[in-house]
Design a protein around this motif. Structure first.
Motif, PDB file in Angstrom:
ATOM      1  N   GLY A 111      -9.164   3.071  55.757  1.00 63.68           N
ATOM      2  CA  GLY A 111     -10.106   2.215  56.751  1.00 63.68           C
ATOM      3  C   GLY A 111      -9.637   2.572  58.152  1.00 63.68           C
ATOM      4  O   GLY A 111      -9.823   1.925  59.225  1.00 63.68           O
ATOM      5  N   GLY A 112      -9.099   3.989  58.306  1.00 66.38           N
ATOM      6  CA  GLY A 112      -8.938   4.685  59.558  1.00 66.38           C
ATOM      7  C   GLY A 112      -7.774   3.829  60.305  1.00 66.38           C
ATOM      8  O   GLY A 112      -7.390   4.008  61.384  1.00 66.38           O
ATOM      9  N   VAL A 113      -7.013   2.974  59.750  1.00 71.80           N
ATOM     10  CA  VAL A 113      -5.967   2.185  60.358  1.00 71.80           C
ATOM     11  C   VAL A 113      -4.530   2.278  59.580  1.00 71.80           C
ATOM     12  O   VAL A 113      -3.623   2.574  60.005  1.00 71.80           O
ATOM     13  CB  VAL A 113      -6.243   0.699  60.606  1.00 71.80           C
ATOM     14  CG1 VAL A 113      -5.316  -0.167  61.240  1.00 71.80           C
ATOM     15  CG2 VAL A 113      -7.411   0.363  61.019  1.00 71.80           C
ATOM     16  N   MET A 114      -4.668   1.865  58.252  1.00 74.83           N
ATOM     17  CA  MET A 114      -3.284   1.942  57.518  1.00 74.83           C
ATOM     18  C   MET A 114      -3.086   3.158  56.915  1.00 74.83           C
ATOM     19  O   MET A 114      -4.110   3.682  56.445  1.00 74.83           O
ATOM     20  CB  MET A 114      -3.519   0.849  56.242  1.00 74.83           C
ATOM     21  CG  MET A 114      -3.591  -0.554  56.884  1.00 74.83           C
ATOM     22  SD  MET A 114      -2.081  -1.457  56.646  1.00 74.83           S
ATOM     23  CE  MET A 114      -1.735  -1.464  54.732  1.00 74.83           C
ATOM     24  N   ILE A 115      -1.775   3.590  56.996  1.00 74.36           N
ATOM     25  CA  ILE A 115      -1.473   4.968  56.298  1.00 74.36           C
ATOM     26  C   ILE A 115      -1.494   4.612  54.831  1.00 74.36           C
ATOM     27  O   ILE A 115      -1.078   3.781  54.064  1.00 74.36           O
ATOM     28  CB  ILE A 115      -0.131   5.203  56.746  1.00 74.36           C
ATOM     29  CG1 ILE A 115       0.060   5.693  58.329  1.00 74.36           C
ATOM     30  CG2 ILE A 115       0.461   6.386  55.949  1.00 74.36           C
ATOM     31  CD1 ILE A 115       1.289   5.923  58.751  1.00 74.36           C
TER      32      ILE A 115
END
Length: 499
Positions: A111-115
């Motif tokens: 989601g473009g946030v969490m690695i």
């Protein structure tokens, strides 16, 4: 520009204060070939590659990648455009694990946030499988030997799907088996249409792996030839501009009485166990063995920079404790470390400061201040004795080539006038002419009755300069051979004894 030309560098010039590092140098690399770049230390090979990779900005000249002019402003831009470089001096995040180092700055995200740790692990495993590299992606970098860290760096370069990959002295810390593995990877990349630029001082490797060879001398282009048309002698002549006779100086040292005794040396935190040996005055001893055999650990324990569990060290019959580096220097010991960038040089200091830093006591005037005059004199002696290429004594050491940095560190230790000189890979990444000079210095020390212990991964080097060779295996002393009457096969048999 021909269809098969992948990279063209034309008339590249680069100047640093007081030195013209590159003087109208050109290089053409074809698709699906291995192109070797050769020259003495300070010839400009790494500087040329740093101009390509965006680490240095060139003063003039043009760079074309697949016919299109490029001018990368930094290494990130170079990587994004398909140019990768495996550096001679590894620059890694040692406290992070392997996969962090490979995907740093381009982590797969959810989601473009969490690695996305799982994807990162899977991608690393896929990459390692393709390259047949056996390294745990979750292992912390600092816990791995240099050779495995080198493999991780190579995998990182490949992960960018690069069109051009530069290998700068890639085998300087690899065993013979690992070199074979590296060559397999290089041949695979070449077959996929990659252009490989290969920098090395090892002639046999160059002639074996390369399609073409470009030779540089003193920042200038000399020639480009097909590797199949070259011999070792011809390459040396073109590199140094003169014929070079023997690879090793004639042995003139005559060992005397026993000077150094090491008994039951056992390390606290490494595999080194129960190592005992004696070295005579004026004797040059080699320490051979595979990577991880305990060679470096042996030197570090003698010098007191690794914690000793037990064991005694005697110099001229008197026990020396050598609990730390300062005490060891005071007792007449000196250690040239394997990784000069991490544990050898003070990068922000100049040549003079790096040269005299271990012998400051002798430059004290009235116990109050340091004498600039004597520090200048000692630094000049070191520069002249080592034939170090540097514009001035005030030049920052980090701007010198790797080989010239090594000469400064060796000069630093010689100025402490040691009784026992411990050398860990003293000629790693050093050209053939400079190697001879360092061998001569080692021999001169032996002639003065000093004790010299040399760790080297290059078997011909140990056979060429040593009197005796001790072979390490699995942290133990596996055997001892007379350098004049042994073979590489005998040494390798001992090296495999406790593996």
């Amino acid at each position: 520009m021909g269809q098969d030309v992948l990279l063209q560098m034309t008339d590249i010039c680069k100047e640093f204060p007081g030195v013209k590092a590159l003087d109208h140098v050109s290089l053409t690399v074809k698709r699906g070939t291995v192109h070797a770049l050769m020259g003495e230390n300070g010839a400009g090979k790494s500087t040329l590659m740093k101009c390509l990779f965006g680490m240095y900005s060139k003063n003039s000249g043009q760079i074309f990648l697949e016919g299109k002019e490029v001018n990368f402003k930094d290494s990130k831009e170079a990587l994004e455009n398909g140019v990768a470089m495996v550096h001679q001096e590894l620059n890694q995040a040692l406290k992070r694990n392997v996969m962090d180092n490979i995907w740093l700055g381009r982590y797969p995200k959810i989601g473009g946030v969490m690695i996305n740790e799982k994807k990162m692990y899977d991608d690393t495993m896929k990459l390692f499988k393709k390259l047949e590299i056996e390294v745990d992606p979750k292992r912390i970098m600092s816990t791995m030997p240099v050779s495995q860290r080198q493999m991780a760096e190579i995998a990182k370069a490949v992960s960018f799907n690069s069109k051009i990959i530069v290998f700068d002295e890639p085998t300087s810390s690899l065993t013979e088996e690992e070199v074979e593995h590296l060559f397999k990877i290089i041949n695979m990349l070449r077959d996929q249409g990659c252009g490989i630029i290969y920098i090395s001082h090892k002639m046999a490797e160059i002639l074996r792996i390369s399609d073409e060879v470009t030779i540089m001398r003193d920042g200038q282009y000399v020639t480009t030839k097909d590797a199949k048309d070259l011999t070792t002698e011809e390459i040396i002549r073109l590199m140094v501009g003169r014929e070079l006779g023997n690879q090793f100086p004639p042995k003139t040292n005559k060992p005397g009485d026993v000077a150094l005794e090491v008994e039951n040396l056992t390390a606290q935190y490494s595999l080194l166990k129960d190592v005992s040996f004696k070295v005579r005055q004026g004797e040059i001893i080699g320490l051979a063995g595979l990577d991880g055999s305990g060679r470096t650990e042996c030197l570090e324990n003698i010098f007191g920079v690794a914690t000793r569990h037990c064991g005694t060290i005697k110099l001229h019959g008197k026990e020396v404790k050598n609990r730390n580096a300062r005490e060891s220097i005071k007792n007449g010991f000196a250690l040239l470390t394997e990784e000069r960038r991490a544990t050898g040089i003070f990068g922000i200091l100049d040549i003079r400061e790096n040269t005299v830093i271990s012998s400051l006591k002798k430059h004290l005037k009235y116990g109050l201040y340091l004498s600039n005059k004597t520090m200048k004199e000692d630094t000049q002696w070191s520069i002249d004795a080592m034939h170090t290429k540097t514009p001035t004594q005030e030049t920052k050491i980090r701007s010198l080539s790797g080989g010239n940095q090594q000469k400064v560190i060796l000069g630093r230790w010689l100025l402490t006038e040691p009784e026992v000189l411990l050398l860990d890979e003293p000629t790693r990444g050093i050209d053939v002419g400079a190697k001879y000079e360092i061998y001569q210095l080692i021999l001169d020390l032996a002639n003065k009755g000093k004790v010299v212990i040399v760790v080297s991964s290059e078997m011909p080097e140990l056979l060429g300069i040593c009197d005796r060779i001790l072979v390490m295996s699995g942290g133990r002393l596996a055997g001892e051979v007379d350098a004049a009457n042994t073979t590489q096969e005998e040494i390798m048999t001992y090296a495999a004894k406790y593996v």
